[in-house]
Design an enzyme around this catalytic site. Structure first.
Site, short mmCIF file in Angstrom:
data_model
loop_
_atom_site.label_atom_id
_atom_site.label_comp_id
_atom_site.label_asym_id
_atom_site.label_seq_id
_atom_site.Cartn_x
_atom_site.Cartn_y
_atom_site.Cartn_z
N GLU A 4 5.83 54.72 -1.05
CA GLU A 4 6.10 56.13 -1.86
C GLU A 4 7.30 56.22 -2.45
OE1 GLU A 4 4.38 59.69 -3.47
OE2 GLU A 4 3.86 57.54 -3.29
N ASP A 9 0.96 62.30 -1.07
CA ASP A 9 0.24 62.20 -2.25
C ASP A 9 -1.13 63.01 -2.28
OD1 ASP A 9 1.89 60.37 -3.45
OD2 ASP A 9 0.78 58.54 -3.40
N THR A 56 7.40 52.22 -5.52
CA THR A 56 6.11 51.48 -5.31
C THR A 56 6.70 50.09 -5.96
OG1 THR A 56 4.57 52.96 -5.71
CG2 THR A 56 3.72 51.04 -6.00
N THR A 75 3.67 50.01 -1.49
CA THR A 75 4.31 51.19 -1.70
C THR A 75 4.56 51.64 -0.35
OG1 THR A 75 4.70 53.21 -2.61
CG2 THR A 75 2.28 52.73 -1.87
#
Length: 577
Positions: A417, A437, A397, A415
């Protein structure tokens, strides 16, 4: 290469195997004197790469608003910090116009129609190893950053849309790879070389060696993509050849090909959300609502500390850091149980931000001893059938913050990730692995988690772009961070540094970090917190000193204008005039 186990797994103890990250890339020990700040300026941009800060600044100098500069910064980071963010990912923006109401926009990625609660379970019904799940098409969500940028521009932009793309296009035509980017390219071989051909061709030479620092890097496909979106508007990203490229890349990935469709991409919409606001002492603090857990998490950590004299205790007192740890444990417990996409699950946002609830939670904190167990509470409006489940949010991020001459101020966390996201590259930009996530295990004892995978759903996030106001209602600080689940605690620490300990933003950012989730406590290795381990142990903690994934950026109102602060653990620098 030196590696360490990613904090998200070591703290959360998830079943998924964690992705290591380069110790010396975006994190590492930092001394109190090691800061990256400048000012005062009439207008300022702070980003995690100096070329991106300068890109945003160039827009401010042309009369652009803070929103215009933030969009230009996001686009520039797509080029120069592709390992962390870009148009192939998503984010959240918190924006305070000089006149008018605070606005927040959700550009979080969405799961395609083919997604299911069992998305990340293997044939035996067990959670997949993290890197196996994250690499390739299975983990890619429909990107949201372009739609977010378009919504922000519609509401708060001043310059023409196409103008905002010019700095990023120039960078895509050639820039020198930074040492940080080079380390991530070398580190990213496990995903970039496995996921698909475009990433291999872009970031490695003909012999398969990673491009070194100093290489003049051209990304012609990305330059062409940016020119198209600049000329044709945001629909050019979500419909037509660029969207077809995303679908083709995800569907034909060499790892985990997944049937994302053109309809999935075309259906994406950025969501205007209600901000989460509360008070801390005489200040007002506002952040992002769900599916971000940042707004409620930062507010909880602060409000639970309000009854303690943090200013009087000071930054060099172990009690201050013990109290901070205990507040974190309570806030993270609530996060793991209650936060999800409000379009799909009931989220007790108002209850979690309620002062009476947070005061009661604060009562669980003892100034001298660690609580035996930090369990989730029962805020007003909470559904009864809900189980606690940690996710797999990893360190990655970026964040950038902007203040312009008119008094507009913003912070945007963006982001893809993990490092280089899914490892897939389409039309020159990295595609996210945001779907990891979600909770890999969708239920516990027959009860679904708030953050289980569903088609069209947005995964829970720790991203915490936050704006702080003084007692007169004037915005005085805009800040955010990178680093997976640590983001909430990083932002809270910096706010405490500014408000309670009177530090300028860059020194508040440079403060060492402590992370406490569940029964685990980590202190940043090589800092003065390491010397507090005996005192923290005496209070009942079991602290471990480790390198942590840390990266903050912020802007602060000071006498004479604005000051920018960037995290000296990385390569970010503010730029202003």
């Amino acid at each position: 290469m030196i590696r360490f186990t990613l904090l998200a797994a070591s703290l959360l103890a998830t079943a998924a195997a964690a992705q290591p990250i380069p110790k010396d890339a975006d994190s590492g020990p930092v001394q109190a004197a090691s800061t990256a700040g400048a000012g005062p300026f009439k207008a300022v941009v702070s980003a995690a790469n100096p070329m991106a800060s300068e890109a945003g600044l160039s827009i401010l100098k042309q009369g652009g608003s803070a929103a215009d500069a933030a969009i230009a910064t996001m686009l520039a980071l797509t080029v120069v910090e592709p390992q962390s963010s870009g148009i192939g990912g998503g984010g959240f923006i918190v924006y305070q116009p000089a006149k008018g109401a605070l606005g927040t926009i959700d550009g979080r990625e969405t799961a395609p129609g083919v997604a299911s609660p069992k998305q990340f379970l293997d044939e035996a019904g067990k959670p997949m190893p993290f890197m196996k799940a994250a690499t390739g098409g299975r983990s890619v969500g429909v990107p949201g950053n372009v739609a977010l940028a378009a919504e922000a521009h519609k509401r708060w932009g001043k310059l023409p849309w196409a103008k905002l793309f010019e700095p990023a296009i120039r960078l895509a035509e050639g820039f020198a790879i930074s040492p940080t980017m080079a380390r991530f390219i070398a580190f990213g071989q496990d995903s970039l070389k496995v996921a698909g051909p475009e990433g291999r061709a872009l970031y490695y030479d003909k012999d398969g060696a990673p491009l070194p620092a100093g290489t003049i890097f051209r990304n012609d496909k990305l330059a062409a993509t940016l020119r198209t979106i600049a000329a044709q508007g945001p629909d050019a990203f979500y419909k037509g050849p660029i969207a077809q490229g995303i679908v083709q890349t995800v569907s034909s990935a060499e790892a985990n090909p997944t049937a994302m469709t053109l309809a999935d991409v075309a259906a994406y919409q950025a969501k205007v959300r209600e901000p989460v606001c509360g008070t801390y002492r005489q200040y007002k603090v506002c952040g992002m609502g769900p599916p971000s857990s940042g707004g409620t998490g930062v507010l909880a950590m602060l409000k639970q500390l309000e009854r303690f004299d943090i200013a009087g205790l000071g930054k060099d007192n172990p009690v201050s850091w013990h109290l901070f740890a205990e507040s974190q444990r309570l806030a993270y417990a609530d996060r793991e149980k209650w936060i999800g996409d409000p379009g799909f699950v009931a989220v007790p946002t108002k209850g979690l931000a309620d002062p009476a609830y947070l005061t009661a939670r604060s009562g669980l904190i003892n100034a001298g001893t660690r609580m035996a167990k930090a369990a989730a509470g029962m805020p007003a409006g909470a559904p009864m059938a809900r189980v606690t489940a940690a996710d797999n949010e990893v360190a990655g991020t970026t964040n950038f913050a902007v203040a312009d001459t008119a008094g507009n101020i913003t912070t945007w966390t963006s982001t893809v990730e993990k490092s280089f996201g899914s490892g897939l590259v389409s039309n020159g930009f990295v595609l996210n692995n945001e779907l990891t996530d979600f909770n890999f295990a969708p239920e516990d004892q027959g009860v679904l988690t708030a953050n289980h995978v569903q088609p069209g759903k947005r995964p829970r996030s720790a991203m915490s772009p936050t704006i702080v106001y003084d007692a007169k209602g004037q915005p005085i600080l805009a800040i955010g961070a990178a680093g997976g689940v640590t983001i909430i605690a990083q932002v809270t620490k910096a706010i405490i540094g500014v408000l309670d300990w009177g530090l300028p933003v860059e020194q508040a950012i440079a403060l060492p970090q402590l992370i406490a989730i569940g029964d685990r406590l980590s202190v940043e290795k090589g800092t003065f917190l390491e010397t507090m381990i005996p005192a923290l142990t005496a209070m009942g903690h079991q602290p471990v000193a480790t390198a942590l994934p840390l990266k903050l950026n912020g802007v602060q109102r000071v006498a004479g204008g604005w000051r920018g602060g960037a995290d000296a653990r990385g390569e970010g620098r503010p730029a202003g005039y």
